[in-house]
Write a protein that holds these residues in place. Structure first.
Motif, mmCIF file in Angstrom:
data_model
loop_
_atom_site.group_PDB
_atom_site.id
_atom_site.type_symbol
_atom_site.label_atom_id
_atom_site.label_comp_id
_atom_site.label_asym_id
_atom_site.label_seq_id
_atom_site.Cartn_x
_atom_site.Cartn_y
_atom_site.Cartn_z
ATOM 1 N N GLN A 210 24.647 48.726 46.351
ATOM 2 C CA GLN A 210 23.853 47.890 45.456
ATOM 3 C C GLN A 210 22.547 48.578 45.086
ATOM 4 O O GLN A 210 22.163 48.632 43.921
ATOM 5 C CB GLN A 210 23.562 46.533 46.114
ATOM 6 N N GLN A 221 28.043 52.189 41.355
ATOM 7 C CA GLN A 221 28.382 51.046 40.509
ATOM 8 C C GLN A 221 29.881 50.798 40.523
ATOM 9 O O GLN A 221 30.330 49.657 40.674
ATOM 10 C CB GLN A 221 27.900 51.314 39.079
ATOM 11 N N GLY A 225 31.871 47.670 42.202
ATOM 12 C CA GLY A 225 32.837 46.880 41.438
ATOM 13 C C GLY A 225 34.110 46.631 42.233
ATOM 14 O O GLY A 225 34.648 45.520 42.237
ATOM 15 N N TYR A 228 33.481 43.929 44.886
ATOM 16 C CA TYR A 228 33.476 42.574 44.311
ATOM 17 C C TYR A 228 34.881 42.144 43.901
ATOM 18 O O TYR A 228 35.250 40.979 44.041
ATOM 19 C CB TYR A 228 32.531 42.501 43.112
ATOM 20 N N ASP A 237 34.225 38.275 43.261
ATOM 21 C CA ASP A 237 33.695 37.841 41.977
ATOM 22 C C ASP A 237 34.182 38.826 40.922
ATOM 23 O O ASP A 237 33.634 39.921 40.775
ATOM 24 C CB ASP A 237 32.168 37.799 42.023
ATOM 25 N N LYS A 240 31.535 39.920 38.271
ATOM 26 C CA LYS A 240 30.603 40.948 38.742
ATOM 27 C C LYS A 240 31.307 42.295 38.863
ATOM 28 O O LYS A 240 30.720 43.342 38.574
ATOM 29 C CB LYS A 240 30.001 40.539 40.084
ATOM 30 N N LYS A 243 31.437 43.740 35.525
ATOM 31 C CA LYS A 243 30.086 44.136 35.116
ATOM 32 C C LYS A 243 29.738 45.519 35.668
ATOM 33 O O LYS A 243 29.230 46.389 34.939
ATOM 34 C CB LYS A 243 29.078 43.099 35.609
ATOM 35 N N PHE A 244 30.023 45.740 36.947
ATOM 36 C CA PHE A 244 29.687 47.028 37.545
ATOM 37 C C PHE A 244 30.601 48.135 37.029
ATOM 38 O O PHE A 244 30.151 49.275 36.836
ATOM 39 C CB PHE A 244 29.730 46.936 39.071
ATOM 40 N N GLY A 269 37.856 38.662 35.204
ATOM 41 C CA GLY A 269 36.403 38.725 35.012
ATOM 42 C C GLY A 269 35.982 38.886 33.575
ATOM 43 O O GLY A 269 34.790 38.809 33.254
#
Length: 306
Positions: A210, A221, A225, A228, A237, A240, A243-244, A269
């Motif tokens: 993180q 990143q 990912g 998550y 998630d 998330k 997103k990463f 996601g």
């Protein structure tokens, strides 16, 4: 310029502050002699040389560094060594770079010790010698130089030049991370993930990934990912995770591009979008990602009715 760092008295710090930061009392007096009063008038010239480099006039910077190096000014010797190593403003010469780094190492200059170690680690201008690399990384690392701490951690992790010791690897990665090394944070996260040299902890691994992700480290990143997506060390998630993956994919990191394509294909996601999925698979495949190429092949077969 090729991502190379030229140190303006080590990242815009005064020479005195460098000495205070990196040297304990045993070495401080001797080092101060190397940058004492006779060299004070060179500081302004040094700053001028760096300004030339920053503006793209590397040849002029090299000329000034050469003049200062001949007057035995340690930071100038180091920067001139970098120019010779990478062939910027001068004809590339590992031999000259090694000589200059050696001279700065003899003055206990941590960046010089570290760069000399890197030459031995990579076999550039000298015969590859992991033991010598470890020796110079040790010298630089004990004075608090983060790049040396990180690289020494790598040697302990792989067992090159030193006996493999994941515990020591973790120790040096921790030291380097404390000083802001993003790569060290990533390696430390991996050690926690696999329980090598530290107690296995997905949660602790996620913390390091993180932190590195927040600094823009694409591998962290992408790895975050994955955590998550699978719910390892963090609450699962998919949003998330996507997103990463997206953040890393934008940096052209092929594994993240593939994973993002997979998320779009499966609608995890993100809203399912085969067009975006195919686009990200193409980007990853272009970089040689085998699974992404396989996904594209599968798509073409379906179109052809095979």
């Amino acid at each position: 310029m090729n991502g190379m760092i030229i140190y303006p008295v080590y990242l815009n710090q005064s020479v005195d502050s460098v000495i205070e930061r990196f040297y304990d009392e045993r070495w401080r007096q001797r080092v101060q002699m190397a940058v004492a009063a006779p060299f004070q008038n060179l500081k302004q010239i040094f700053e001028t040389a760096y300004a030339h480099y920053a503006q793209g006039d590397v040849a002029s910077a090299a000329t000034l560094y050469q003049e200062m190096a001949e007057k035995k000014y340690v930071p100038a010797k180091f920067n001139l060594g970098l120019l010779y190593q990478y062939g910027l403003g001068v004809e590339q010469s590992y031999f000259k770079a090694e000589k200059l780094y050696q001279e700065t190492a003899e003055q206990y200059f941590p960046p010089g010790e570290c760069q000399l170690a890197l030459l031995y680690k990579n076999g550039q201008g000298v015969e590859r010698d992991y033991a010598k690399a470890a020796q110079f990384f040790q010298l630089s690392a004990k004075r608090g130089y983060p790049l040396a701490q990180y690289n020494l951690g790598l040697l302990y992790e792989e067992g090159f030049g030193v006996e493999r010791d994941y515990g020591k690897a973790a120790e040096f990665f921790k030291r380097a991370k404390t000083q802001g090394s993003v790569s060290a944070a990533f390696r430390l996260g991996l050690l926690y993930f696999y329980g090598q040299g530290v107690e296995e902890s997905y949660a602790e691994a996620a913390k390091h990934f993180q932190w590195a992700s927040e600094q823009g480290h694409c591998q962290s990143q992408s790895t975050l990912g994955c955590l998550y997506e699978q719910g390892l060390g963090v609450e699962q998630d998919y949003a998330k995770a996507a997103k990463f993956y997206q953040e890393a994919a934008k940096q052209k990191y092929a594994p993240a591009q593939y994973d993002l394509g997979r998320m779009y294909k499966e609608g995890l996601g993100v809203e399912r979008d085969y067009g975006k999925s195919r686009d990200w698979f193409k980007r990853a495949a272009k970089q040689g990602h085998i699974e992404a190429q396989h996904q594209l092949d599968l798509g073409f077969r379906k179109i052809a009715g095979q």
